[in-house]
Motif scaffolding. Sequence first.
Motif, short mmCIF file in Angstrom:
data_model
loop_
_atom_site.label_atom_id
_atom_site.label_comp_id
_atom_site.label_asym_id
_atom_site.label_seq_id
_atom_site.Cartn_x
_atom_site.Cartn_y
_atom_site.Cartn_z
N ALA A 156 0.81 -1.21 0.00
CA ALA A 156 0.00 0.00 0.00
C ALA A 156 0.85 1.26 0.00
O ALA A 156 0.45 2.29 -0.56
N LEU A 157 2.04 1.20 0.60
CA LEU A 157 2.89 2.39 0.65
C LEU A 157 3.37 2.80 -0.73
O LEU A 157 3.44 4.00 -1.05
N LEU A 158 3.71 1.83 -1.58
CA LEU A 158 4.14 2.16 -2.93
C LEU A 158 2.97 2.70 -3.75
O LEU A 158 3.13 3.65 -4.52
N VAL A 159 1.80 2.11 -3.58
CA VAL A 159 0.61 2.59 -4.29
C VAL A 159 0.32 4.03 -3.90
O VAL A 159 0.08 4.90 -4.75
N LEU A 160 0.38 4.31 -2.60
CA LEU A 160 0.16 5.67 -2.13
C LEU A 160 1.24 6.61 -2.67
O LEU A 160 0.94 7.72 -3.12
N GLY A 161 2.50 6.18 -2.61
CA GLY A 161 3.59 7.02 -3.08
C GLY A 161 3.46 7.39 -4.54
O GLY A 161 3.69 8.55 -4.93
N LEU A 162 3.07 6.45 -5.38
CA LEU A 162 2.92 6.72 -6.81
C LEU A 162 1.77 7.69 -7.07
O LEU A 162 1.90 8.64 -7.85
N GLY A 163 0.63 7.44 -6.41
CA GLY A 163 -0.51 8.31 -6.62
C GLY A 163 -0.26 9.73 -6.14
O GLY A 163 -0.60 10.70 -6.83
N ALA A 164 0.35 9.86 -4.97
CA ALA A 164 0.65 11.19 -4.44
C ALA A 164 1.73 11.88 -5.25
O ALA A 164 1.66 13.10 -5.50
#
Length: 205
Positions: free
Chosen positions: A126-134
């Motif tokens: 989830a951290l990578l998904v959040l990082g990419l979106g942000a």
Amino acid sequence: MPPRSAWYLLPLGTALLTWALLGGSWRQRAVQGVVTGAAFFSLTLSWLTGFHPAGFAGVLVIEVVLFAAAMVLVDPCPGRWWTVPAPLVVLEALRARFPFGGFPIPGMALGQLDGPFSPAAPLGGALLVLGLGAAAGAAVTGVAAGGRRPRALVIVGALAAGATAGLVIARPEEAPVGRLQVALVQGGGPRGIPAVASDPDTVTE
């Protein structure tokens, strides 16, 4: 947040947040963090009022303070737009462990289940998904505020190319690979009743 589907609000919201933080002092960033955190968590934690209003207020204060602290870490210079998604990722990692041993509900990545960044989950969770979106949203603001400088465009282009390659590699195959039988148990009972006063049969019925 689920069950609603609006994955694009993460990059859009991060772009607006980045713009609001540009050029601000640490006090202004803290206030912006309080306002943004209160707007986000007051809605996504509202279900806690069904358990206890005071508990909702306490958790809301903790989450808003953490969000404000993360915004203080942001560098307000236009060329440092990447310092917005980075604290958001650190914040989510912290919320997975604090308070109460971890309180990842609501996690900002949960709204990306049907978005273009979700295939990255097998690579970095989830951290990578959040990082990419942000990062996608912050990068747009960074380029706009930076006057389209060549260096900024090159950095954003490289990030976009790397993220696209990662998404393509991580996307799962469509063909079925087998079957898995699972059993799910929803525990709890009526809201607001302590576990010691609940009927054990109701918890597992």
